[in-house]
Design a protein around this motif. Sequence first.
Motif, PDB file in Angstrom:
ATOM      1  N   ARG A  97       5.286   5.499   0.005  1.00 22.94           N
ATOM      2  CA  ARG A  97       5.285   5.190  -1.429  1.00 22.94           C
ATOM      3  C   ARG A  97       6.625   5.525  -2.072  1.00 22.94           C
ATOM      4  O   ARG A  97       7.023   4.936  -3.050  1.00 22.94           O
ATOM      5  CB  ARG A  97       4.176   5.958  -2.134  1.00 22.94           C
ATOM      6  N   ALA A  98       7.312   6.514  -1.526  1.00 20.56           N
ATOM      7  CA  ALA A  98       8.576   6.962  -2.111  1.00 20.56           C
ATOM      8  C   ALA A  98       9.758   6.076  -1.720  1.00 20.56           C
ATOM      9  O   ALA A  98      10.852   6.272  -2.215  1.00 20.56           O
ATOM     10  CB  ALA A  98       8.850   8.392  -1.679  1.00 20.56           C
TER      11      ALA A  98
ATOM     12  N   GLU B 257      -1.672  11.903   5.073  1.00 18.72           N
ATOM     13  CA  GLU B 257      -1.348  11.984   3.645  1.00 18.72           C
ATOM     14  C   GLU B 257       0.167  12.070   3.433  1.00 18.72           C
ATOM     15  O   GLU B 257       0.695  11.531   2.469  1.00 18.72           O
ATOM     16  CB  GLU B 257      -2.056  13.159   2.982  1.00 18.72           C
ATOM     17  N   ARG B 258       0.878  12.733   4.362  1.00 21.44           N
ATOM     18  CA  ARG B 258       2.340  12.795   4.235  1.00 21.44           C
ATOM     19  C   ARG B 258       2.975  11.447   4.531  1.00 21.44           C
ATOM     20  O   ARG B 258       3.980  11.094   3.931  1.00 21.44           O
ATOM     21  CB  ARG B 258       2.893  13.855   5.179  1.00 21.44           C
TER      22      ARG B 258
END
Length: 92
Positions: free
Chosen positions: A72-73, A65-66
Amino acid sequence: MARPAVRRGAALGLGMLWWWAVLRLAFAPGAGVLEAAVAAGGWGLSVLPVHCVPRAQAAGAVGPERWRGAWRAVRTTTASPLRRSDAGSGPW
């Protein structure tokens, strides 16, 4: 008892084979493809990480998840584009 001895014997034998190939490549005028393949293969094996554990058991491992959030960032660069030759006067 026999397993460590077999491992050490195999490691010693393969190490001697690798050194034979490297020294033959360096000093023998007739060295060829076989010696090069043994030397390159032994070097490639030495680069492998041998102390790996599954990701779930690794201390400090980053969860999936990280990673998704980090990807995405990602933003595109904010650098200014290069000037074209007809863009006017510049410092040059």
